[in-house]
Design a protein around this motif. Structure first.
Motif, mmCIF file in Angstrom:
data_model
loop_
_atom_site.group_PDB
_atom_site.id
_atom_site.type_symbol
_atom_site.label_atom_id
_atom_site.label_comp_id
_atom_site.label_asym_id
_atom_site.label_seq_id
_atom_site.Cartn_x
_atom_site.Cartn_y
_atom_site.Cartn_z
ATOM 1 N N VAL A 172 4.096 2.958 5.983
ATOM 2 C CA VAL A 172 4.299 1.847 5.392
ATOM 3 C C VAL A 172 5.737 1.364 5.511
ATOM 4 O O VAL A 172 6.190 0.266 6.055
ATOM 5 N N GLN A 218 0.817 -1.183 -0.074
ATOM 6 C CA GLN A 218 0.081 0.038 0.020
ATOM 7 C C GLN A 218 0.941 1.309 -0.002
ATOM 8 O O GLN A 218 1.832 1.414 0.729
ATOM 9 N N ASP A 219 0.493 2.255 -0.849
ATOM 10 C CA ASP A 219 1.378 3.365 -1.065
ATOM 11 C C ASP A 219 0.749 4.543 0.044
ATOM 12 O O ASP A 219 -0.120 5.542 -0.612
ATOM 13 N N LYS A 220 1.278 4.475 1.049
ATOM 14 C CA LYS A 220 0.381 5.376 1.918
ATOM 15 C C LYS A 220 1.477 5.736 3.373
ATOM 16 O O LYS A 220 2.506 4.914 3.525
ATOM 17 N N PRO A 221 1.539 6.826 4.047
ATOM 18 C CA PRO A 221 2.469 7.049 5.177
ATOM 19 C C PRO A 221 2.452 5.957 6.130
ATOM 20 O O PRO A 221 1.600 5.392 6.486
ATOM 21 N N GLN A 267 12.430 2.292 -3.784
ATOM 22 C CA GLN A 267 11.071 1.911 -3.691
ATOM 23 C C GLN A 267 10.337 2.574 -5.123
ATOM 24 O O GLN A 267 10.841 3.755 -5.552
ATOM 25 N N SER A 272 4.846 4.825 -7.560
ATOM 26 C CA SER A 272 3.481 3.998 -7.760
ATOM 27 C C SER A 272 2.859 3.998 -9.105
ATOM 28 O O SER A 272 2.909 5.295 -9.680
ATOM 29 N N GLY A 304 -0.944 4.451 -7.988
ATOM 30 C CA GLY A 304 -1.616 5.526 -7.119
ATOM 31 C C GLY A 304 -1.949 4.642 -5.805
ATOM 32 O O GLY A 304 -1.919 5.452 -4.724
ATOM 33 N N ALA A 305 -1.918 3.582 -5.842
ATOM 34 C CA ALA A 305 -2.410 2.809 -4.589
ATOM 35 C C ALA A 305 -1.418 1.769 -4.063
ATOM 36 O O ALA A 305 -1.333 1.864 -2.731
ATOM 37 N N THR A 306 -0.617 1.124 -4.745
ATOM 38 C CA THR A 306 0.307 0.357 -4.343
ATOM 39 C C THR A 306 1.671 0.502 -5.162
ATOM 40 O O THR A 306 1.911 1.305 -6.150
ATOM 41 N N THR A 307 2.748 -0.014 -4.371
ATOM 42 C CA THR A 307 4.073 0.100 -5.063
ATOM 43 C C THR A 307 4.948 -1.062 -4.565
ATOM 44 O O THR A 307 4.576 -1.879 -3.762
ATOM 45 N N TYR A 345 0.339 -6.039 1.871
ATOM 46 C CA TYR A 345 1.075 -6.143 0.488
ATOM 47 C C TYR A 345 0.606 -7.611 -0.107
ATOM 48 O O TYR A 345 -0.105 -8.316 0.753
#
Ligand code: ASP
Ligand code: MG
Length: 417
Positions: free
Chosen positions: A286, A281-284, A306, A309, A312-315, A342
């Motif tokens: 992680v 998940q691409d969010k603070p 890294q 993304s 925009g949601a996952t990386t 993940y």
């Protein structure tokens, strides 16, 4: 007249014949009019034996007693060298860490030197031309008065710290190689011995596993500006021309290096494993959720990449760990899956990290780009890249290690002519 610290490692004091040869080197410097302090290691293999005995005594043992035992190897060689020197007509006295004293932190087994009192040594240099033979690797904790040791390979650090304490002009590290090379000569037959290398470059090389010096000794040299000269102890004293610069590598400040090459050396490590976490998940928070548990498990994470993304949601997050920790790291991540979020963890154990080092990179552009092209021409795929001011590292398949190192060594014109 100048003041020198000479350090001799385990293979240089492996038996009485080697200790006599060491005494010859000390006498040579005394005869040349220098004030000399010597740091000695334990005889080759002695510390390993002492460590093994501690483990045999009890798998879990008190670190204070470990230090009492393992520090003893250096006590023996210091005394023996002083005896041999006296026999050659050279005034000499041995010193244990606690006798100077060498004050350290309380971290038994990995203590840090806090202060060294060199006053008595300086007095004896002057009054009796006496050589100080100091046991490396050991010190004493200020408050508890217990003997401490500095971690394996720690007598390099003892030597550099002593050189700083007595303001020595140079710290000569006599060892089983005759200097620092542009690459491991076993892999690159055309590797060259460097005449000089900057502290920062040596720090990178040592951290990457070049076994020549303990990392901490280089750090200390850099902080206190101690000139460190790596040279061979397998040359006999009488074969050294007192008027010529002996073969070896000087580790010094950048300002002492005139001819600056862009790349100074190439290092590699095969003990790497790659871990890729897919669709994180691409969010603070992680990254903290991934690397926090790894740090708690005492797993050293090195290269971290890294991806940006795509949706925009996952990386994807890729990093390396020591190969020995690969399984443990994977287990930690599986356990942390609910917190991280993940899709899956991929990994590879058969990867190698190639690092290219040089302070000249600061002022030259396109140094790494050249490497990418050269490796591509050899069909070598790059799995990850990291860069810093004076280094870049590439992760590749371990099978290609030798080819990659040799290719880069020629590319940056490091080959011996
Ligand atoms: N004798 C210690 C060791 O083997 C310290 C040293 O040699 O630097 O680690
Ligand atoms: Mg060593």
């Amino acid at each position: 007249m100048s003041r020198l610290v000479l350090k001799f490692g385990g293979t240089s004091v492996a038996d009485m014949a080697r200790i006599r040869s060491v005494a010859g080197h000390v006498k040579r410097e005394i005869d040349a009019g220098h004030q000399v302090a010597v740091i000695v290691s334990a005889m080759a293999g002695a510390t390993n034996q002492l460590v093994a005995w501690c483990r045999e005594a009890a798998a879990l043992h008190d670190a204070r007693e470990y230090d009492a035992v393992v520090s003893s190897g250096e006590q023996v060689t210091a005394g023996l060298l002083a005896i041999v020197l006296e026999g050659m007509g050279v005034n000499a006295r041995s010193w244990q860490g606690w006798q100077l004293p060498v004050l350290t932190s309380n971290a038994h087994g990995t203590a840090r030197i806090l202060d060294i009192n060199g006053a008595e040594l300086l007095k004896r240099f002057k009054e009796r031309q006496e050589v100080a033979v100091v046991a490396g690797f050991q010190g004493i904790h200020k408050e508890t008065g217990r003997i401490t040791t500095l971690g394996r390979g720690g007598s390099d650090t003892s030597a550099v710290a002593l050189a700083a304490a007595i303001a020595a002009e140079r710290c000569d590290i006599y060892t089983d190689v005759d200097g620092v090379y542009t690459a491991d000569p076993r892999v690159v037959p055309r590797a060259r011995r460097l005449d000089r290398i900057a502290y920062e470059e040596m720090l990178e090389l040592a951290s990457l596993g070049a076994k020549v010096l303990q990392v901490r000794s280089v750090e200390l040299g850099m902080v206190h500006n101690v000139r460190i000269f790596v040279r061979s102890s397998f040359v006999e004293a009488q074969d050294i021309d007192p008027h010529a610069t002996p073969p070896g590598t000087l580790i010094c400040g950048e300002e002492e290096i005139m001819e600056q090459q862009v790349v100074t050396g190439i290092a590699f490590s095969k003990d790497e494993a790659q871990i890729s976490i897919r669709r994180v998940q691409d969010k603070p928070g992680v990254a903290a959720a991934i690397f926090g548990p790894l740090a708690e498990a005492n797993i050293n994470v090195d290269m971290i990449v890294q991806n940006v993304s795509a949706d925009g949601a996952t990386t994807d997050v890729t990093f390396t760990v020591p190969a020995a920790d690969y399984q443990r790291a994977t287990d930690v991540l599986v356990k942390a899956k609910p917190q991280v979020g993940y899709e899956r963890v991929d990994g590879a154990n058969d990867v190698a990290k190639i690092s290219v080092i040089g302070i000249g990179m600061r002022s030259h552009a396109g140094v790494a780009a050249k490497a990418f092209k050269a490796l591509a021409q050899k069909g070598i795929n790059i799995r990850a890249i990291t860069t810093s001011e004076i280094k870049f590292s590439l992760l590749i398949d371990a099978n290609y290690t030798e080819l990659a190192v040799r290719t880069l060594h020629s590319l940056y014109e490091l080959d011996d002519k």
